[in-house]
Design a protein around this motif. Structure first.
Motif, short mmCIF file in Angstrom:
data_model
loop_
_atom_site.label_atom_id
_atom_site.label_comp_id
_atom_site.label_asym_id
_atom_site.label_seq_id
_atom_site.Cartn_x
_atom_site.Cartn_y
_atom_site.Cartn_z
N UNK A 143 1.58 22.25 -9.71
CA UNK A 143 1.58 21.44 -10.90
C UNK A 143 2.64 21.82 -11.86
N UNK A 144 3.57 22.75 -11.82
CA UNK A 144 5.14 22.53 -11.04
C UNK A 144 6.01 21.77 -10.46
N UNK A 145 5.31 22.24 -9.41
CA UNK A 145 5.62 21.16 -8.12
C UNK A 145 5.66 19.78 -8.79
N UNK A 146 4.62 19.05 -8.73
CA UNK A 146 4.36 18.05 -9.39
C UNK A 146 5.53 17.29 -9.96
N UNK A 147 4.94 18.00 -11.27
CA UNK A 147 6.34 17.83 -12.44
C UNK A 147 8.11 17.38 -12.13
N UNK A 148 8.46 17.53 -10.50
CA UNK A 148 9.48 17.74 -9.73
C UNK A 148 9.37 16.21 -9.54
N UNK A 149 8.14 15.21 -8.63
CA UNK A 149 8.24 14.71 -8.35
C UNK A 149 8.17 13.48 -8.73
N UNK A 150 9.13 12.47 -8.37
CA UNK A 150 9.33 11.23 -8.48
C UNK A 150 7.80 9.70 -8.18
N UNK A 151 7.58 9.88 -7.21
CA UNK A 151 5.99 9.62 -6.87
C UNK A 151 4.65 10.30 -7.26
N UNK A 152 3.54 9.56 -7.57
CA UNK A 152 2.78 10.68 -8.20
C UNK A 152 2.31 10.94 -7.23
N UNK A 153 1.59 12.38 -7.72
CA UNK A 153 1.20 13.66 -6.13
C UNK A 153 0.09 13.44 -6.37
N UNK A 184 1.25 -1.25 0.24
CA UNK A 184 0.46 0.22 -0.03
C UNK A 184 0.95 0.92 0.35
N UNK A 185 0.24 2.12 -1.08
CA UNK A 185 1.36 3.24 -0.92
C UNK A 185 1.30 3.91 0.29
N UNK A 186 3.09 4.69 1.16
CA UNK A 186 2.02 5.40 2.03
C UNK A 186 2.27 7.39 1.36
N UNK A 187 1.09 8.24 2.32
CA UNK A 187 1.01 9.07 1.95
C UNK A 187 1.05 10.64 2.63
N UNK A 188 1.85 11.14 2.38
CA UNK A 188 2.08 13.06 3.01
C UNK A 188 2.01 13.87 2.62
N UNK A 189 0.44 14.50 3.45
CA UNK A 189 -0.14 15.70 3.35
C UNK A 189 0.05 16.35 3.16
N UNK A 237 8.57 13.41 -0.80
CA UNK A 237 8.44 11.70 -2.24
C UNK A 237 10.37 11.40 -2.18
N UNK A 238 11.19 11.97 -2.24
CA UNK A 238 12.68 11.55 -2.25
C UNK A 238 12.44 10.24 -1.02
N UNK A 239 11.99 10.49 -0.07
CA UNK A 239 11.89 9.22 0.82
C UNK A 239 11.17 8.21 0.57
N UNK A 240 10.13 8.54 -0.97
CA UNK A 240 9.55 7.40 -0.90
C UNK A 240 7.99 7.80 -0.62
N UNK A 241 7.50 8.87 0.04
CA UNK A 241 5.90 8.92 0.14
C UNK A 241 5.62 9.39 -0.64
N UNK A 242 4.32 9.53 -1.02
CA UNK A 242 2.62 10.35 -2.63
C UNK A 242 2.95 11.01 -1.75
N UNK A 243 2.67 12.57 -2.08
CA UNK A 243 2.79 13.63 -1.40
C UNK A 243 0.83 14.39 -1.95
#
Ligand SMILES: NC(=O)c1ccc[n+]([C@@H]2O[C@H](COP(=O)([O-])OP(=O)(O)OC[C@H]3O[C@@H](n4cnc5c(N)ncnc54)[C@H](OP(=O)(O)O)[C@@H]3O)[C@@H](O)[C@H]2O)c1
Length: 251
Positions: free
Chosen positions: A40-50, A1-6, A23-29
């Motif tokens: 949206x500009x931030x979202x493109x820099x994130x590895x995990x789907x925000x 299960x994905x873990x999320x950070x709000x 995000x770099x620590x593996x959280x979906x934000x």
């Protein structure tokens, strides 16, 4: 299960850097702020789907809708960060801005803190960082009176809730109390720091290191720690003088 950070207030400054780091620590934000383009500009820099939620948190209904939306996600970390200030004589403040500061720094923070805490209690797991300030460790802040008062509320609320839940749940609540941090804060508050500021990155890295610590009040710099310590012994009149000198108006 994905873990999320709000993260609220993720479109700039401290919140933005929390999003990058978590995000770099593996959280979906789940990133929240008014400026959707910035998110949206931030979202493109994130590895995990925000998850992007462009909400104005000054509205109570938006805060409550946000709580409904996020029920579907397995959130483990909540950075309750959105906030703003204003440098002005209290009597010369735009009263609508004063109300907005209270709505975001106090009302929204409280609604979301309450909602997420209950979600975390149900899961018996989670970490909540309420972003306060050095302003929330000092008695009052002339020329930033409303801002200081809101941050005193944040620190006080966090301390009290920590006391209520400590040893009952696997949940940590903390107040992050930085001194000056290089963000868009001054732009919004129409102010300029007189003290040396730190980078948002430094502030975030310090907080991440302390996430699992026993400390309730997180102070990213030695300067804030010393100020907080001395403030316990210095007469209030003198403290007010020092606080009044900390910021000046932007030209
Ligand atoms: N910078 C400092 O020196 C400093 C020191 C101590 C504590 N803090 C605290 O740190 C937190 C973050 O501030 P920052 O320094 O990173 O400043 P910032 O760069 O101005 O970021 C503030 C964030 O809050 C969001 N926000 C403001 N009003 C909002 C609203 N009505 N609805 C939703 N989001 C809103 C902004 O997004 P939108 O504009 O896109 O909505 C932005 O993402 C604040 O709580 C601040 O009080 C800052």
């Amino acid at each position: 299960m994905n873990k999320y950070a709000l993260i609220t207030g993720a479109s700039s400054g401290i919140g933005y850097h929390f999003a990058i780091k978590l995000d770099s620590l593996g959280y979906n934000t789940i990133i929240v702020a008014r400026r959707e383009e910035r998110l949206k500009e931030l979202a493109v820099k994130l590895i995990n789907d925000p998850v992007i939620i462009p909400y104005d948190l000054k509205d109570e209904d938006n805060c409550k809708n946000l709580l409904e939306k996020i029920k579907a996600y397995n959130i483990e970390i909540f950075i309750n960060n959105a906030g703003l200030g204003d440098l002005n004589l209290f009597n010369e403040m735009d009263i609508n801005k004063a109300i907005r500061i209270i709505d975001v720094n106090i009302k929204a923070l409280t609604i979301l803190f309450h909602g997420l805490l209950n979600q975390f209690i149900n899961n018996n797991n989670g970490i909540i960082i309420n972003v306060s300030s050095i302003a929330g460790l000092l008695p009052a802040g002339p020329y930033m009176s409303v801002y200081y008062a809101t941050k005193s509320y944040v620190t006080s609320l966090t301390r009290a809730v920590d006391y209520e839940i400590k040893n009952k749940y696997n949940i940590k609540v903390k107040a992050l109390c930085p001194g000056p941090v290089d963000t868009e804060f001054n732009e919004v508050a129409n102010s300029k720091f007189k003290l040396k500021s730190i980078s948002p990155d430094k502030c975030v890295n310090y907080t991440i290191k302390k996430l699992k610590s026993k400390r309730i009040i997180l102070t990213p710099t030695i300067g804030v720690r010393i100020t907080e310590l001395f403030s316990r012994f210095i007469p209030i009149k003198l403290l007010l003088y020092f606080c009044s000198k900390n910021q000046k108006k932007k030209k």
